[in-house]
Design a protein around this motif. Sequence first.
Motif, PDB file in Angstrom:
ATOM      1  N   LYS A 241       0.828  -1.208   0.000  1.00 56.89           N
ATOM      2  CA  LYS A 241       0.000   0.000   0.000  1.00 56.89           C
ATOM      3  C   LYS A 241       0.862   1.258   0.000  1.00 56.89           C
ATOM      4  CE  LYS A 241      -4.009  -2.009   2.361  1.00 56.89           C
ATOM      5  NZ  LYS A 241      -4.966  -1.838   3.495  1.00 56.89           N
ATOM      6  N   ASN A 242       0.738   2.026  -1.076  1.00 59.85           N
ATOM      7  CA  ASN A 242       1.377   3.349  -1.181  1.00 59.85           C
ATOM      8  C   ASN A 242       2.854   3.304  -0.783  1.00 59.85           C
ATOM      9  OD1 ASN A 242      -1.236   4.490  -1.793  1.00 59.85           O
ATOM     10  ND2 ASN A 242      -1.673   4.368   0.390  1.00 59.85           N
ATOM     11  N   LEU A 243       3.555   2.303  -1.294  1.00 61.32           N
ATOM     12  CA  LEU A 243       4.939   2.058  -0.876  1.00 61.32           C
ATOM     13  C   LEU A 243       5.919   2.922  -1.668  1.00 61.32           C
ATOM     14  CD1 LEU A 243       6.600  -0.028   0.940  1.00 61.32           C
ATOM     15  CD2 LEU A 243       7.049  -1.191  -1.218  1.00 61.32           C
ATOM     16  N   SER A 244       6.792   3.607  -0.951  1.00 60.65           N
ATOM     17  CA  SER A 244       7.864   4.387  -1.568  1.00 60.65           C
ATOM     18  C   SER A 244       9.170   4.078  -0.848  1.00 60.65           C
ATOM     19  CB  SER A 244       7.572   5.886  -1.488  1.00 60.65           C
ATOM     20  OG  SER A 244       6.422   6.223  -2.235  1.00 60.65           O
ATOM     21  N   LYS A 245      10.262   4.133  -1.611  1.00 61.67           N
ATOM     22  CA  LYS A 245      11.575   3.922  -1.027  1.00 61.67           C
ATOM     23  C   LYS A 245      12.567   4.863  -1.681  1.00 61.67           C
ATOM     24  CE  LYS A 245      15.064   2.090   1.188  1.00 61.67           C
ATOM     25  NZ  LYS A 245      15.235   2.286   2.639  1.00 61.67           N
ATOM     26  N   SER A 246      13.254   5.655  -0.858  1.00 60.67           N
ATOM     27  CA  SER A 246      14.256   6.595  -1.344  1.00 60.67           C
ATOM     28  C   SER A 246      15.608   6.276  -0.724  1.00 60.67           C
ATOM     29  CB  SER A 246      13.858   8.033  -0.984  1.00 60.67           C
ATOM     30  OG  SER A 246      12.611   8.371  -1.567  1.00 60.67           O
ATOM     31  N   PHE A 247      16.664   6.532  -1.485  1.00 61.29           N
ATOM     32  CA  PHE A 247      18.035   6.355  -1.011  1.00 61.29           C
ATOM     33  C   PHE A 247      18.758   7.688  -1.116  1.00 61.29           C
ATOM     34  CE2 PHE A 247      16.798   2.178  -2.649  1.00 61.29           C
ATOM     35  CZ  PHE A 247      17.162   1.345  -1.601  1.00 61.29           C
ATOM     36  N   VAL A 248      19.539   8.005  -0.098  1.00 65.94           N
ATOM     37  CA  VAL A 248      20.353   9.221  -0.122  1.00 65.94           C
ATOM     38  C   VAL A 248      21.741   8.842  -0.640  1.00 65.94           C
ATOM     39  CG1 VAL A 248      21.357  11.091   1.226  1.00 65.94           C
ATOM     40  CG2 VAL A 248      19.067  10.248   1.786  1.00 65.94           C
ATOM     41  N   THR A 249      22.152   9.466  -1.731  1.00 66.27           N
ATOM     42  CA  THR A 249      23.467   9.199  -2.331  1.00 66.27           C
ATOM     43  C   THR A 249      24.295  10.479  -2.349  1.00 66.27           C
ATOM     44  OG1 THR A 249      22.849   9.745  -4.611  1.00 66.27           O
ATOM     45  CG2 THR A 249      22.302   7.526  -3.832  1.00 66.27           C
ATOM     46  N   ALA A 250      25.523  10.348  -2.796  1.00 60.47           N
ATOM     47  CA  ALA A 250      26.408  11.512  -2.883  1.00 60.47           C
ATOM     48  C   ALA A 250      25.882  12.537  -3.874  1.00 60.47           C
ATOM     49  CB  ALA A 250      27.810  11.060  -3.288  1.00 60.47           C
ATOM     50  N   ASP A 251      25.084  12.060  -4.830  1.00 58.30           N
ATOM     51  CA  ASP A 251      24.531  12.955  -5.850  1.00 58.30           C
ATOM     52  C   ASP A 251      23.135  13.452  -5.506  1.00 58.30           C
ATOM     53  OD1 ASP A 251      26.809  12.640  -7.468  1.00 58.30           O
ATOM     54  OD2 ASP A 251      26.001  10.756  -8.264  1.00 58.30           O
ATOM     55  N   GLY A 252      22.634  13.078  -4.330  1.00 56.04           N
ATOM     56  CA  GLY A 252      21.303  13.511  -3.929  1.00 56.04           C
ATOM     57  C   GLY A 252      20.396  12.333  -3.627  1.00 56.04           C
ATOM     58  N   THR A 253      19.116  12.593  -3.462  1.00 57.94           N
ATOM     59  CA  THR A 253      18.133  11.561  -3.136  1.00 57.94           C
ATOM     60  C   THR A 253      17.643  10.867  -4.399  1.00 57.94           C
ATOM     61  OG1 THR A 253      17.403  12.790  -1.182  1.00 57.94           O
ATOM     62  CG2 THR A 253      15.915  11.096  -2.024  1.00 57.94           C
ATOM     63  N   VAL A 254      17.619   9.533  -4.353  1.00 62.07           N
ATOM     64  CA  VAL A 254      17.117   8.729  -5.470  1.00 62.07           C
ATOM     65  C   VAL A 254      15.817   8.062  -5.033  1.00 62.07           C
ATOM     66  CG1 VAL A 254      17.538   6.751  -6.977  1.00 62.07           C
ATOM     67  CG2 VAL A 254      19.423   8.293  -6.374  1.00 62.07           C
ATOM     68  N   ASP A 255      14.746   8.306  -5.772  1.00 64.02           N
ATOM     69  CA  ASP A 255      13.457   7.679  -5.478  1.00 64.02           C
ATOM     70  C   ASP A 255      13.358   6.358  -6.238  1.00 64.02           C
ATOM     71  OD1 ASP A 255      12.628   9.864  -3.885  1.00 64.02           O
ATOM     72  OD2 ASP A 255      12.016  10.974  -5.680  1.00 64.02           O
ATOM     73  N   ALA A 256      13.686   5.257  -5.551  1.00 60.92           N
ATOM     74  CA  ALA A 256      13.713   3.946  -6.205  1.00 60.92           C
ATOM     75  C   ALA A 256      12.318   3.389  -6.430  1.00 60.92           C
ATOM     76  CB  ALA A 256      14.536   2.968  -5.368  1.00 60.92           C
ATOM     77  N   LEU A 257      11.397   3.653  -5.500  1.00 62.82           N
ATOM     78  CA  LEU A 257      10.007   3.223  -5.617  1.00 62.82           C
ATOM     79  C   LEU A 257       9.097   4.400  -5.311  1.00 62.82           C
ATOM     80  CD1 LEU A 257      10.181  -0.171  -3.666  1.00 62.82           C
ATOM     81  CD2 LEU A 257      10.200   0.129  -6.150  1.00 62.82           C
TER      82      LEU A 257
ATOM     83  N   ALA B  82      14.507  -0.396 -12.829  1.00 60.05           N
ATOM     84  CA  ALA B  82      13.088  -0.062 -12.675  1.00 60.05           C
ATOM     85  C   ALA B  82      12.639  -0.085 -11.220  1.00 60.05           C
ATOM     86  CB  ALA B  82      12.226  -1.018 -13.499  1.00 60.05           C
ATOM     87  N   GLY B  83      13.400  -0.774 -10.343  1.00 63.91           N
ATOM     88  CA  GLY B  83      13.043  -0.839  -8.927  1.00 63.91           C
ATOM     89  C   GLY B  83      12.574  -2.208  -8.472  1.00 63.91           C
ATOM     90  N   LYS B  84      12.713  -3.231  -9.318  1.00 66.55           N
ATOM     91  CA  LYS B  84      12.191  -4.569  -9.015  1.00 66.55           C
ATOM     92  C   LYS B  84      12.820  -5.165  -7.763  1.00 66.55           C
ATOM     93  CE  LYS B  84      13.627  -6.426 -12.836  1.00 66.55           C
ATOM     94  NZ  LYS B  84      14.455  -5.292 -13.292  1.00 66.55           N
ATOM     95  N   SER B  85      14.150  -5.199  -7.725  1.00 66.13           N
ATOM     96  CA  SER B  85      14.835  -5.827  -6.592  1.00 66.13           C
ATOM     97  C   SER B  85      14.610  -5.049  -5.300  1.00 66.13           C
ATOM     98  CB  SER B  85      16.337  -5.953  -6.886  1.00 66.13           C
ATOM     99  OG  SER B  85      16.562  -6.888  -7.923  1.00 66.13           O
ATOM    100  N   THR B  86      14.521  -3.737  -5.398  1.00 64.37           N
ATOM    101  CA  THR B  86      14.209  -2.944  -4.202  1.00 64.37           C
ATOM    102  C   THR B  86      12.833  -3.301  -3.673  1.00 64.37           C
ATOM    103  OG1 THR B  86      15.573  -1.098  -4.996  1.00 64.37           O
ATOM    104  CG2 THR B  86      13.940  -0.598  -3.303  1.00 64.37           C
ATOM    105  N   LEU B  87      11.872  -3.487  -4.574  1.00 64.55           N
ATOM    106  CA  LEU B  87      10.516  -3.840  -4.151  1.00 64.55           C
ATOM    107  C   LEU B  87      10.487  -5.184  -3.440  1.00 64.55           C
ATOM    108  CD1 LEU B  87       7.505  -3.407  -4.017  1.00 64.55           C
ATOM    109  CD2 LEU B  87       7.311  -4.223  -6.377  1.00 64.55           C
ATOM    110  N   VAL B  88      11.160  -6.189  -4.010  1.00 63.47           N
ATOM    111  CA  VAL B  88      11.123  -7.518  -3.389  1.00 63.47           C
ATOM    112  C   VAL B  88      11.833  -7.504  -2.040  1.00 63.47           C
ATOM    113  CG1 VAL B  88      13.225  -8.546  -4.376  1.00 63.47           C
ATOM    114  CG2 VAL B  88      11.237  -9.973  -3.951  1.00 63.47           C
ATOM    115  N   ARG B  89      12.870  -6.681  -1.895  1.00 63.21           N
ATOM    116  CA  ARG B  89      13.572  -6.584  -0.611  1.00 63.21           C
ATOM    117  C   ARG B  89      12.742  -5.822   0.423  1.00 63.21           C
ATOM    118  NH1 ARG B  89      19.010  -7.647  -0.390  1.00 63.21           N
ATOM    119  NH2 ARG B  89      19.401  -5.933   1.042  1.00 63.21           N
ATOM    120  N   CYS B  90      11.824  -4.992  -0.035  1.00 62.26           N
ATOM    121  CA  CYS B  90      10.902  -4.330   0.897  1.00 62.26           C
ATOM    122  C   CYS B  90       9.830  -5.299   1.399  1.00 62.26           C
ATOM    123  CB  CYS B  90      10.231  -3.130   0.224  1.00 62.26           C
ATOM    124  SG  CYS B  90      11.279  -1.667   0.053  1.00 62.26           S
ATOM    125  N   ILE B  91       9.456  -6.262   0.556  1.00 57.40           N
ATOM    126  CA  ILE B  91       8.405  -7.199   0.945  1.00 57.40           C
ATOM    127  C   ILE B  91       8.815  -7.993   2.186  1.00 57.40           C
ATOM    128  CG2 ILE B  91       7.169  -9.303   0.245  1.00 57.40           C
ATOM    129  CD1 ILE B  91       7.080  -8.156  -2.597  1.00 57.40           C
TER     130      ILE B  91
END
Length: 333
Positions: A5-21, A42-51
């Motif tokens: 439900k309404n899942l988002s995942k962001s990563f903070v990198t040296a170049d700024g924030t990356v919105d993976a999901l 596309a964010g597939k592996s990030t999604l499965v690791r969030c599950i």
Amino acid sequence: MIEIKNLSKSFVTADGTVDALKNITLSIIDGEIYGIIGMSGAGKSTLVRCINMLEKPTQGNILIDGKDMGGLSTKELRAQRRNITMIFQGFNLLMQRNCLKNVLFPLELAGGKGEKAKQKARELLKVVGLADKEKTYPAQLSGGQKQRVAIARALATNPRVLLCDEATSALDPQTTHSILSLIKDINKKLGITVIIITHQMSVVEEICDKVAILDNGEVVESGKVSDIFSSPKSKAAKNLVFPESEQSILPREENEHHIRVVFNGAVATKTPFIASLAKDKGIVASILGASTKSIGDKAYGNMLLGITADETRIKEAIDYLSKFDDIFVEEVE
């Protein structure tokens, strides 16, 4: 049921924030084989690791049978992960352990010991067709055999959900087919929910009931595989379903139209429908590209036709071809 439900995942990198999901919402019914497909990044592996909460979502919820995974304590999450196991592209076997001891490993972590645990491990090796390999080490196995050991190990804790992260990407087509057949058989016999992460539409087509298309961290399309295969709406889905046809489009002659014909289990493809189109309607079509295959007496795939005619005649051609069962026809812009 798995509810995202309404899942988002962001990563903070040296170049700024990356919105993976970005605001992912999906529902996966118990016992389904559900595909999540997209190109690299596309964010597939990030999604499965969030599950299974190997990655903590930035926002949103993962509910399994109504239980919010994000609200579990460390102990509760560890117990829940025994119900949600995972296999990977790289197999992740312990090289210093033979096949039997690899399958035993999660049982030992859960406190299983002795002959009873060994008997269960042997039964699982039998399930995956490797009963004669219990004393063999991973270095002595083929890629397909390694993945079978990984599947046996994943089943050791009697999971309810099996996550497959590009599990066949390192395998040749024949071995891929055998592994997918094994997963499908396990799903059928044990009722395990399977989530397939892949970039290969052929994998989704062969094994999945439903699919979600990910593009740049967003679900751009989801539904039954048969529906999306026959009539993809998003650009990302079309690029995955029709890669050959999209690349085959040539510069158009004056008044030329391109028509895509999709075979979704059609037996009517044995009929020479292009010749019939010319005979019955006087409309001549040329084949610009095709990617089809037969499974039993049914055909799957697509064909791109070029027809030079006015709009009225093009509509006639589409209506005529659409009358065949299990064939979807559309004009390609």
